[in-house]
Design a protein around this motif. Structure first.
Motif, short mmCIF file in Angstrom:
data_model
loop_
_atom_site.label_atom_id
_atom_site.label_comp_id
_atom_site.label_asym_id
_atom_site.label_seq_id
_atom_site.Cartn_x
_atom_site.Cartn_y
_atom_site.Cartn_z
N UNK A 1 151.90 -88.67 22.08
CA UNK A 1 151.18 -88.82 23.59
C UNK A 1 150.59 -87.53 23.84
N UNK A 2 150.99 -86.33 23.76
CA UNK A 2 150.50 -84.97 23.94
C UNK A 2 149.03 -84.89 23.20
N UNK A 3 149.00 -85.19 22.23
CA UNK A 3 147.80 -85.01 21.33
C UNK A 3 146.45 -86.02 22.16
N UNK A 4 146.95 -87.25 22.39
CA UNK A 4 145.99 -88.23 22.76
C UNK A 4 145.21 -87.96 24.06
N UNK A 5 144.50 -87.09 23.97
CA UNK A 5 143.54 -86.62 25.22
C UNK A 5 142.17 -87.35 24.86
N UNK A 6 141.31 -87.42 25.96
CA UNK A 6 140.07 -88.05 25.89
C UNK A 6 139.30 -87.22 24.95
N UNK A 7 139.52 -85.90 24.91
CA UNK A 7 138.75 -84.93 24.00
C UNK A 7 138.98 -85.08 22.56
N UNK B 1 143.96 -94.77 27.95
CA UNK B 1 145.43 -95.19 27.50
C UNK B 1 145.57 -96.81 27.84
N UNK B 2 145.36 -97.15 29.12
CA UNK B 2 145.77 -98.62 29.59
C UNK B 2 144.85 -99.44 28.74
N UNK B 3 143.70 -99.25 28.56
CA UNK B 3 142.60 -100.08 27.90
C UNK B 3 143.24 -100.07 26.40
N UNK C 1 125.49 -103.76 22.05
CA UNK C 1 126.00 -103.93 20.90
C UNK C 1 126.65 -102.39 20.48
N UNK C 2 125.85 -101.62 20.71
CA UNK C 2 126.39 -100.18 20.46
C UNK C 2 127.54 -99.64 21.48
N UNK C 3 127.41 -100.15 22.66
CA UNK C 3 128.35 -99.81 23.71
C UNK C 3 129.76 -100.47 23.40
N UNK C 4 129.66 -101.81 22.72
CA UNK C 4 130.91 -102.26 22.52
C UNK C 4 131.45 -101.86 21.46
N UNK C 5 130.75 -101.19 20.48
CA UNK C 5 131.16 -100.70 19.09
C UNK C 5 131.77 -99.14 19.59
N UNK C 6 131.30 -98.59 20.39
CA UNK C 6 131.56 -97.23 20.72
C UNK C 6 132.95 -97.47 21.58
N UNK C 7 132.97 -98.49 22.30
CA UNK C 7 134.43 -98.73 23.12
C UNK C 7 135.25 -99.04 21.94
N UNK C 8 135.17 -99.87 21.06
CA UNK C 8 136.22 -100.27 20.24
C UNK C 8 136.70 -99.04 19.37
N UNK C 9 135.79 -98.24 19.02
CA UNK C 9 136.22 -96.87 18.29
C UNK C 9 137.00 -95.95 19.06
N UNK C 10 136.84 -95.92 20.29
CA UNK C 10 137.36 -94.96 20.97
C UNK C 10 138.91 -95.86 21.35
N UNK D 1 130.15 -89.68 26.43
CA UNK D 1 130.30 -91.01 26.12
C UNK D 1 131.68 -91.73 26.52
N UNK D 2 132.77 -90.94 25.96
CA UNK D 2 134.04 -91.47 26.19
C UNK D 2 134.45 -91.60 27.61
N UNK D 3 133.90 -90.68 28.45
CA UNK D 3 134.09 -90.63 29.98
C UNK D 3 133.38 -91.68 30.49
N UNK D 4 132.27 -91.93 29.86
CA UNK D 4 131.41 -93.11 30.47
C UNK D 4 132.16 -94.45 30.58
#
Length: 205
Positions: free
Chosen positions: A32-38, A62-64, A10-19, A50-53
């Motif tokens: 676009x330029x500002x939407x980096x992983x960091x 971006x695709x997801x 559940x925590x993993x799904x919540x983290x993914x949704x927040x991202x 966690x984001x890169x996990x």
């Protein structure tokens, strides 16, 4: 019975949704330029690790996010369709359908998707990922519009009228990106809805 793994899942799904939601917000607000992983990770309140996990590369993120936008829009379209159930099949219903389609292209979801499409036009790697998604979304949007308008999609004239409506809606969405175009948009929706309603019900050779 709950399993010991469920809370972690559940925590993993919540983290993914927040991202994903943070990515959409960042694309819509900052581009676009500002939407980096960091930046997205910070906005989502999670660590970059966690984001890169969840999304090893920016392209994965971006695709997801784009898939999530499409799924979200599909859910919204179903709710809009349900809200039309009380309207009689007349010009008012057609106008409500057209207005809903147009408004979907002025939403933050569209503004975020537009950033991705614009970048993908000049990035072969992203374009290869995005084109199939856009084609799938386009087919689904057309199908939902056909159902909402009660059109006969086997009729070439009706098919092109529905597609023209979607193309017009996207164009009006583009016109709204830089300035508030709501007043002119309202007048166009009213006129097109009346024209479309008559054309869809006219006998076609």
């Amino acid at each position: 019975m709950a399993t010991p793994h469920e809370p972690k899942q559940d925590r993993s799904r919540a983290t993914r949704q927040r991202l994903l939601e943070a990515t959409i917000d960042c694309l819509a607000d900052k581009g676009w330029a500002a939407a980096t992983v960091a930046v997205v990770a910070e906005r989502a309140g999670v660590s970059r690790g966690a984001a890169q996990h969840h999304f090893p590369t920016r392209e994965d993120l971006i695709t997801a996010a784009l898939e999530y936008m499409f799924d979200t829009r599909s859910g919204q379209a179903m709710e809009e369709a349900a809200s039309l159930s009380g309207l009689v099949d007349g010009v008012a219903r057609t106008e409500a359908v057209v207005a809903g389609l147009v408004e979907s292209y002025t939403s933050p979801l569209f503004k975020a998707a537009l950033q991705v499409w614009t970048h993908a036009a000049a990035d072969p790697v992203m374009r290869e990922r995005i084109v199939p998604l856009e084609a799938r979304f386009g087919r689904a949007s057309h199908r939902r519009a056909v159902e909402a308008l009660g059109a006969d999609d086997s009729d070439p004239v009706a098919h092109h009228l529905v597609q023209a409506t979607l193309d017009m809606a996207r164009g009006l969405g583009l016109a709204d990106v830089l300035t508030d175009d709501s007043a002119r948009r309202k007048r166009i929706v009213e006129q097109w809805a009346a024209t479309l309603h008559a054309a869809l019900r006219a006998p076609h050779p």
